[in-house]
Scaffold this active site. Structure first.
Site, PDB file in Angstrom:
ATOM      1  N   GLU C  90       0.821  -1.234  -0.110  1.00 35.37           N
ATOM      2  CA  GLU C  90       0.194   0.158  -0.165  1.00 35.37           C
ATOM      3  C   GLU C  90       0.834   1.324  -0.027  1.00 35.37           C
ATOM      4  O   GLU C  90       1.967   1.391   0.739  1.00 35.37           O
ATOM      5  CB  GLU C  90      -0.926   0.073   1.227  1.00 35.37           C
ATOM      6  CG  GLU C  90      -1.940  -1.042   1.304  1.00 35.37           C
ATOM      7  CD  GLU C  90      -2.923  -1.017   0.027  1.00 35.37           C
ATOM      8  OE1 GLU C  90      -3.114   0.023  -0.414  1.00 35.37           O
ATOM      9  OE2 GLU C  90      -3.796  -1.931  -0.021  1.00 35.37           O
ATOM     10  N   ARG C 100     -18.240   0.034   4.836  1.00 38.37           N
ATOM     11  CA  ARG C 100     -19.594  -0.781   4.229  1.00 38.37           C
ATOM     12  C   ARG C 100     -20.320  -1.550   5.021  1.00 38.37           C
ATOM     13  O   ARG C 100     -21.432  -1.858   5.029  1.00 38.37           O
ATOM     14  CB  ARG C 100     -18.975  -1.512   2.891  1.00 38.37           C
ATOM     15  CG  ARG C 100     -19.038  -0.718   1.763  1.00 38.37           C
ATOM     16  CD  ARG C 100     -18.629  -1.441   0.542  1.00 38.37           C
ATOM     17  NE  ARG C 100     -18.116  -0.761  -0.663  1.00 38.37           N
ATOM     18  CZ  ARG C 100     -18.965  -0.030  -1.171  1.00 38.37           C
ATOM     19  NH1 ARG C 100     -20.473  -0.043  -1.068  1.00 38.37           N
ATOM     20  NH2 ARG C 100     -18.917   0.806  -2.391  1.00 38.37           N
ATOM     21  N   CYS C 153      -8.504  -1.739   8.244  1.00 37.33           N
ATOM     22  CA  CYS C 153      -7.013  -1.903   7.552  1.00 37.33           C
ATOM     23  C   CYS C 153      -6.389  -0.255   7.288  1.00 37.33           C
ATOM     24  O   CYS C 153      -5.441   0.078   7.839  1.00 37.33           O
ATOM     25  CB  CYS C 153      -7.038  -2.445   6.193  1.00 37.33           C
ATOM     26  SG  CYS C 153      -6.813  -4.261   6.727  1.00 37.33           S
ATOM     27  N   HIS C 178      -1.451  -5.559   1.837  1.00 40.02           N
ATOM     28  CA  HIS C 178      -2.780  -6.393   1.981  1.00 40.02           C
ATOM     29  C   HIS C 178      -2.412  -7.919   1.406  1.00 40.02           C
ATOM     30  O   HIS C 178      -1.783  -7.738   0.388  1.00 40.02           O
ATOM     31  CB  HIS C 178      -3.750  -5.700   0.828  1.00 40.02           C
ATOM     32  CG  HIS C 178      -4.678  -4.797   1.906  1.00 40.02           C
ATOM     33  ND1 HIS C 178      -4.793  -3.317   1.666  1.00 40.02           N
ATOM     34  CD2 HIS C 178      -5.640  -5.118   2.851  1.00 40.02           C
ATOM     35  CE1 HIS C 178      -5.744  -3.218   2.501  1.00 40.02           C
ATOM     36  NE2 HIS C 178      -6.324  -4.011   3.186  1.00 40.02           N
TER      37      HIS C 178
END
Lengths: 221, 221, 221, 221
Positions: C90, C100, C153, C178
């Site tokens: 990342e 979500r 995360c 990830h």
């Protein structure tokens, strides 16, 4: 599409079928397309549209009834393909039911033939390459698909082609088209108006095309 | 895999084929897998591995030669499927060549049958559901696929099944497995070691399984 | 990984964190990786691994405790990225929580800053391009990612980089990686062994690399 | 959208920008959208549309000129996102150029800041959640995106937000929207008419919305 003076005698029929919503979804774009296309005149043909139950067996029984009743010149079955981004012209129906989820009657067959003892597959008798070209020229997302899956859509597609392979149906063409989700169902999707416009173009092209064109639209794998 | 005392008389043969790189790529994992598996003993069978040309026609001619020469008990053809994330056990081969890109000899057939006048499709005669389960239990990404495409992989798969349908090949099983890219080719991919391990497991399972298991692994569309 | 003669005095620490399973899943590969890496020696550093709760706020509090306790030379947080096919290095953490689904404590913040009044984003201070190259050279699927999402995360990644931006942490590097699903969770996925091997390589590379290399790994959109 | 009596004095301006085709493609839907929207009146504002060069640096210089000249009340930059299936409302611009391919002037910066010494990122100042809802209610595919990439689109987006952060631009809102390919470019795609309709709805919503709504639209990873 309305015409002041419909031709007489009655025009030949295009039978168009959608499916009921399934898998817990509230809508099925193919049913909405059936509603929108029913009664329309396309290239001198009258569209008779119906919504089939998303049920192994019962869907095919209903399709057979409709074919007997309306004696269509062309049959276009249409189903929803969640996850696909384009109007998918199906190339081949295979003789297997293998359901990841139960159908709307709760049945979930695994590796059962659609028609016992019948051929492994039938190819669509629609001019899918000409239809592909017509859709692309209209600025609509379209593709040829090499698999219609193994759920009720393929079941109906296979049953249709098996029926049309009988001697009494010489010259009657048929096939299956998969359409993307509605925007409200998720992504990728296609606005309903674009989908309906595409189906109208596909039907008109199928009626106007004798021999299909040669156009590469295969898959590497 | 050590074989201090090779069994005598010679063990029955598993014929495994990969493909040459194609489409401008430098490598093809199926060719590397062939190299790795050649000569190995799996469940009492000796693997004879070869790399087929990625060429319509010539690939099948070579496969036929290999079958005649080695009289295998089982034939597993293997090809690369760019864009797939799992080891794909192919369910069905269809009787059509439709090439998006030229093959390695420059040919690009469109909507031509693999074998003129032959059936529309053949199902794999491998126990693909048992193989799926074996791969998943080993912690490897695996799936049943409903289409092997319309390029040289499907061409070879169809030709293989058409040959094995002849009376002289009763009891000889065959099928096609698609494998993901190598990490160096793009994403999604699978490390080569995992792919080879998966192929070994798939072959062992196919040799050990008489009747396939019932396991839902179809596609909705 | 052998350590016949562990260095004395105690080697510097790499803090590695995974996450609890979330979203109704039974496993989280990042937690399994933490278990596997805990106590290992990599490039003269000892890995201290822990599993953070997948909970906004509590995850960061736990990370802060671990940093205070172990005073690591390098911090690598690791999370599961369902749907990704490669080990994702990342690039940037953004100052927003937008969930979500509820976290493991039932909270579902929408458009709330991770740290009120703090900068919009922090870049990773790991040499992600060198790590990308190291993973690719090892034949493992890897990529640089331009977004760590907006769930727990990214929350932990942002909180980590905000903490390391304080004066007391000069020279301590940190970032987030990830990893794909386990094969049992769905597709795309990566076998656990390949993931753990990749994390080991990534950590070793980060420890060995002073200034990052120049290697294009951006996204068009 | 035409009005018999345009309001006088001249209505406030919405500046809309598309991009030149890039990456060897013949068209860019954002340029076609600019052409279609130029001069339209939306919610009492006049759209001034322009096509920016797909070139690092020059694109931003041109955008600055346009802002100085037209003193817009709102700036919506628009770019093509090949591979995305929905109209993407971008949340955040990051301070990095990392080009996978050369821009239209042949430059290919790697890990270079858009503006040296400036913040790591800016959030869009458009009400992206209200815009998302408006698009979805109109039956159009839409999403919030957590990354605008690291090519010229993000470059312009970052440069725009950096400019609008200056004291002289209080109250001027800006942001970036990514749109899918045209059907002729590949799949997934959106018909141009649907895209233009969506942009019109997005602009109208941005002009009508003071404070954004709370609506979960994040990403897990």
């Amino acid at each position: 599409m309305t015409r002041a003076h419909p031709p007489s005698p009655r025009p030949p029929v295009v039978l168009f079928t959608g499916f009921e919503p399934f898998g817990g979804e509230a809508a099925n774009p193919s049913a909405l397309a059936a509603q929108a296309l029913d009664g329309q005149l396309i290239a001198g043909h009258r569209v008779v549209a119906a919504v089939l139950p998303t049920v192994f067996g019962a869907s095919l029984a209903r399709l057979d009834d409709l074919i007997r009743l309306h004696q269509p010149a062309l049959v276009l079955c249409c189903g929803q393909a969640g996850g696909r981004a384009a109007i998918s012209l199906e190339r081949v129906a295979i003789n297997v039911d293998d359901a990841r989820i139960p159908d709307n009657a709760g049945a979930q067959p695994v590796d059962r033939p659609v028609v016992a003892g019948a051929p492994a597959a039938y190819f669509s008798s629609l001019p899918i390459k000409a239809m592909l070209q017509a859709l692309q020229r209209a600025g609509l997302p379209a593709e040829v698909s090499q698999t219609a899956g193994t759920f009720v859509c393929n079941h109906v597609f296979y049953g249709l082609m098996h029926r049309l392979a009988e001697p009494g149906f010489a010259g009657v063409r048929g096939g299956l088209v998969h359409i993307p989700w509605l925007p409200a169902q998720g992504s990728p999707c296609l606005p309903l108006e674009a989908t309906i416009e595409g189906l109208r173009i596909a039907i008109a092209c199928a009626l106007a095309t004798e021999a299909d064109i040669r156009l590469a639209a295969g898959a590497l794998d």
